[in-house]
Design a protein around this motif. Sequence first.
Motif, PDB file in Angstrom:
ATOM      1  N   ALA A 383      17.541  10.192  20.897  1.00  0.00           N
ATOM      2  CA  ALA A 383      17.648  11.351  21.785  1.00  0.00           C
ATOM      3  C   ALA A 383      18.898  11.256  22.658  1.00  0.00           C
ATOM      4  CB  ALA A 383      16.396  11.466  22.653  1.00  0.00           C
ATOM      5  N   ALA A 384      19.223  10.036  23.104  1.00  0.00           N
ATOM      6  CA  ALA A 384      20.420   9.857  23.933  1.00  0.00           C
ATOM      7  C   ALA A 384      21.669  10.263  23.169  1.00  0.00           C
ATOM      8  CB  ALA A 384      20.518   8.411  24.401  1.00  0.00           C
ATOM      9  N   ARG A 385      21.700   9.934  21.875  1.00  0.00           N
ATOM     10  CA  ARG A 385      22.847  10.347  21.066  1.00  0.00           C
ATOM     11  C   ARG A 385      22.909  11.869  20.949  1.00  0.00           C
ATOM     12  NH1 ARG A 385      21.450   5.779  17.779  1.00  0.00           N
ATOM     13  NH2 ARG A 385      20.334   7.165  16.341  1.00  0.00           N
ATOM     14  N   GLN A 386      21.760  12.527  20.919  1.00  0.00           N
ATOM     15  CA  GLN A 386      21.736  13.989  20.795  1.00  0.00           C
ATOM     16  C   GLN A 386      22.343  14.667  22.021  1.00  0.00           C
ATOM     17  OE1 GLN A 386      18.035  15.797  19.591  1.00  0.00           O
ATOM     18  NE2 GLN A 386      17.458  14.012  18.362  1.00  0.00           N
ATOM     19  N   PHE A 387      22.058  14.153  23.209  1.00  0.00           N
ATOM     20  CA  PHE A 387      22.642  14.812  24.381  1.00  0.00           C
ATOM     21  C   PHE A 387      24.001  14.228  24.758  1.00  0.00           C
ATOM     22  CE2 PHE A 387      19.265  12.046  26.442  1.00  0.00           C
ATOM     23  CZ  PHE A 387      20.106  11.048  26.906  1.00  0.00           C
ATOM     24  N   GLY A 388      24.593  13.451  23.862  1.00  0.00           N
ATOM     25  CA  GLY A 388      25.962  12.995  24.048  1.00  0.00           C
ATOM     26  C   GLY A 388      26.127  11.994  25.159  1.00  0.00           C
ATOM     27  N   GLY A 389      25.099  11.145  25.387  1.00  0.00           N
ATOM     28  CA  GLY A 389      25.180  10.177  26.467  1.00  0.00           C
ATOM     29  C   GLY A 389      24.865   8.773  25.996  1.00  0.00           C
ATOM     30  N   THR A 390      24.585   7.914  26.961  1.00  0.00           N
ATOM     31  CA  THR A 390      24.240   6.520  26.674  1.00  0.00           C
ATOM     32  C   THR A 390      22.878   6.206  27.282  1.00  0.00           C
ATOM     33  OG1 THR A 390      25.362   5.746  28.686  1.00  0.00           O
ATOM     34  CG2 THR A 390      26.666   5.847  26.662  1.00  0.00           C
ATOM     35  N   PHE A 391      22.210   5.227  26.681  1.00  0.00           N
ATOM     36  CA  PHE A 391      20.867   4.846  27.122  1.00  0.00           C
ATOM     37  C   PHE A 391      20.818   3.318  27.188  1.00  0.00           C
ATOM     38  CE2 PHE A 391      16.557   3.470  26.078  1.00  0.00           C
ATOM     39  CZ  PHE A 391      15.796   4.185  26.990  1.00  0.00           C
ATOM     40  N   GLU A 392      20.571   2.813  28.368  1.00  0.00           N
ATOM     41  CA  GLU A 392      20.468   1.363  28.550  1.00  0.00           C
ATOM     42  C   GLU A 392      19.168   1.049  29.283  1.00  0.00           C
ATOM     43  OE1 GLU A 392      23.835  -0.060  30.624  1.00  0.00           O
ATOM     44  OE2 GLU A 392      25.297   0.552  29.090  1.00  0.00           O
ATOM     45  N   ARG A 393      18.468  -0.005  28.811  1.00  0.00           N
ATOM     46  CA  ARG A 393      17.232  -0.398  29.490  1.00  0.00           C
ATOM     47  C   ARG A 393      17.209  -1.904  29.681  1.00  0.00           C
ATOM     48  NH1 ARG A 393      12.131  -0.142  25.305  1.00  0.00           N
ATOM     49  NH2 ARG A 393      12.942  -1.621  23.759  1.00  0.00           N
ATOM     50  N   ASN A 394      16.447  -2.293  30.692  1.00  0.00           N
ATOM     51  CA  ASN A 394      16.368  -3.716  31.038  1.00  0.00           C
ATOM     52  C   ASN A 394      14.983  -3.988  31.619  1.00  0.00           C
ATOM     53  OD1 ASN A 394      17.129  -6.384  31.530  1.00  0.00           O
ATOM     54  ND2 ASN A 394      17.813  -5.865  33.614  1.00  0.00           N
ATOM     55  N   PHE A 395      14.318  -5.018  31.111  1.00  0.00           N
ATOM     56  CA  PHE A 395      12.984  -5.383  31.592  1.00  0.00           C
ATOM     57  C   PHE A 395      13.089  -6.544  32.582  1.00  0.00           C
ATOM     58  CE2 PHE A 395      11.883  -3.303  27.591  1.00  0.00           C
ATOM     59  CZ  PHE A 395      10.818  -2.507  27.979  1.00  0.00           C
ATOM     60  N   THR A 396      12.355  -6.410  33.682  1.00  0.00           N
ATOM     61  CA  THR A 396      12.194  -7.496  34.652  1.00  0.00           C
ATOM     62  C   THR A 396      10.705  -7.671  34.911  1.00  0.00           C
ATOM     63  OG1 THR A 396      12.282  -6.036  36.574  1.00  0.00           O
ATOM     64  CG2 THR A 396      14.396  -6.858  35.728  1.00  0.00           C
ATOM     65  N   LYS A 397      10.350  -8.712  35.627  1.00  0.00           N
ATOM     66  CA  LYS A 397       8.945  -8.927  35.966  1.00  0.00           C
ATOM     67  C   LYS A 397       8.387  -7.762  36.778  1.00  0.00           C
ATOM     68  CE  LYS A 397       8.072 -13.049  34.229  1.00  0.00           C
ATOM     69  NZ  LYS A 397       6.963 -13.281  33.267  1.00  0.00           N
ATOM     70  N   ASP A 398       9.271  -7.133  37.581  1.00  0.00           N
ATOM     71  CA  ASP A 398       8.812  -6.039  38.445  1.00  0.00           C
ATOM     72  C   ASP A 398       8.624  -4.741  37.677  1.00  0.00           C
ATOM     73  OD1 ASP A 398       7.990  -5.255  40.988  1.00  0.00           O
ATOM     74  OD2 ASP A 398       9.933  -4.335  41.420  1.00  0.00           O
ATOM     75  N   GLY A 399       9.270  -4.629  36.514  1.00  0.00           N
ATOM     76  CA  GLY A 399       9.111  -3.426  35.718  1.00  0.00           C
ATOM     77  C   GLY A 399      10.378  -3.049  34.978  1.00  0.00           C
ATOM     78  N   LEU A 400      10.311  -1.919  34.314  1.00  0.00           N
ATOM     79  CA  LEU A 400      11.412  -1.443  33.476  1.00  0.00           C
ATOM     80  C   LEU A 400      12.492  -0.780  34.334  1.00  0.00           C
ATOM     81  CD1 LEU A 400      12.618  -0.714  30.659  1.00  0.00           C
ATOM     82  CD2 LEU A 400      11.234   1.380  30.759  1.00  0.00           C
ATOM     83  N   GLN A 401      13.746  -0.984  33.936  1.00  0.00           N
ATOM     84  CA  GLN A 401      14.885  -0.302  34.555  1.00  0.00           C
ATOM     85  C   GLN A 401      15.718   0.337  33.441  1.00  0.00           C
ATOM     86  OE1 GLN A 401      17.098  -2.937  37.090  1.00  0.00           O
ATOM     87  NE2 GLN A 401      15.389  -3.251  38.513  1.00  0.00           N
ATOM     88  N   VAL A 402      15.934   1.644  33.580  1.00  0.00           N
ATOM     89  CA  VAL A 402      16.667   2.398  32.556  1.00  0.00           C
ATOM     90  C   VAL A 402      17.808   3.161  33.233  1.00  0.00           C
ATOM     91  CG1 VAL A 402      16.551   4.246  30.843  1.00  0.00           C
ATOM     92  CG2 VAL A 402      14.649   2.635  31.081  1.00  0.00           C
ATOM     93  N   SER A 403      18.962   3.171  32.575  1.00  0.00           N
ATOM     94  CA  SER A 403      20.118   3.948  33.051  1.00  0.00           C
ATOM     95  C   SER A 403      20.558   4.888  31.933  1.00  0.00           C
ATOM     96  CB  SER A 403      21.265   3.024  33.452  1.00  0.00           C
ATOM     97  OG  SER A 403      22.399   3.785  33.832  1.00  0.00           O
TER      98      SER A 403
END
Length: 410
Positions: A383-403
């Motif tokens: 989906a990120a490729r469809q809207f012409g952007g980038t998708f990055e995610r990172n897991f920590t003990k506190d929870g998910l972080q997505v940019s």
Amino acid sequence: MNVALLLVIAAAMFATIVLAYQTVEAERAQRRQVERTVEVLEELRQINSAALSGETGQRGYLITLDRRYLAPYQMAREQLEPSLDRVRVLLGDDATARQVELIDQIDALARAKFDEMAESVELLENGRLLDARRATLTDEGVEAMERLVRAIAEMEDIESRILAERAAEAARSEARVLPLLGALFVLLIIAMLAGARLVGRAARAEAEASQAAAVSEARDRADLLARELNHRVKNLFAVILAIVQMSARDKPEAKEVTDSIAQRIRALLTAHEVSQGELERPVASLRALVETSLAPYRSSKHPAEIEGPDVMLPAKRVTPLGLVLHELTTNAVKYGAWKNRGTVHVSWTEDEGMLTLTWRESGADLEELPERKGFGSLLMTSAARQFGGTFERNFTKDGLQVSIVLPVTD
């Protein structure tokens, strides 16, 4: 501006009429003065001629004793009185003080001259030839004649000067009115051009109004078609959703999969509705899309913080971004912050046409960090490729972080 121009033209026309009237009156006064001057000069010449003719006849009679020479004298004497009266009438109330003084002087001198000639003629007729000649040869007659000639000449000069003044006044009036007529002509041309411009503007306004009406009608037709298409798309989503749910009735083991598919279809429907301006939200509003995606699960047990400026997204980016937000929301319920009553933080910023959206979970208290990417991860990356952007995610003990970074405009 148009009113001011009309006022200027009206003032110019009024001034032109006034000056034209003054010019006409000046020309009339000049014509009257010319006629009066010609007649006054003619009468003055008659008076001068009468004096000379009378003196010539008188002297011829004294020299020849021929009474035929008295005819010019008698005729001149009869002519004198009417000419003097005519001059007074012609001068009238317009006579200057000097002219009044001169006409009285001419009258007195002419009468004195003819009285002197009458005296010598009477002496001759009484047989006193020597006395008559002696009276004629005195300097008094010569001086009276010279004074009469000078008075007549001065009167002629005054009349000529008055005539010249009238002519100069008429010329000045004409000189004043001609430039104003030229200015009025220019103003009339400007008024005609302004009128033509107004007519053209009115025609353009009428054409624009007609074009606007046509555009409005076309827009109404387009809106009607869009609503019809939107309705049919929603019906199509409903049919697909019904097929998926019906397919799971006879296969309980597939219920989890079909429920996941159904939820994703609903996410697509939600994104579609947001992009079409439904759900009482602004069309293609990022905030509306985020709030709508979180709404089915957001509660006091599942708190969420949403922060960011008002951003309007192109409709073609709303659907893939809606899928991403749906996946993030369901994952937060199943595996992330909302499973353990944590909080979901969604924020975004815009800089130079690029939107940066951050999804951050807190309180998830993850025991194990995911090592592999499932179907949901692949779906979000696609989906990120469809809207012409980038998708990055990172897991920590506190929870998910997505940019997520994507362009705001097409």
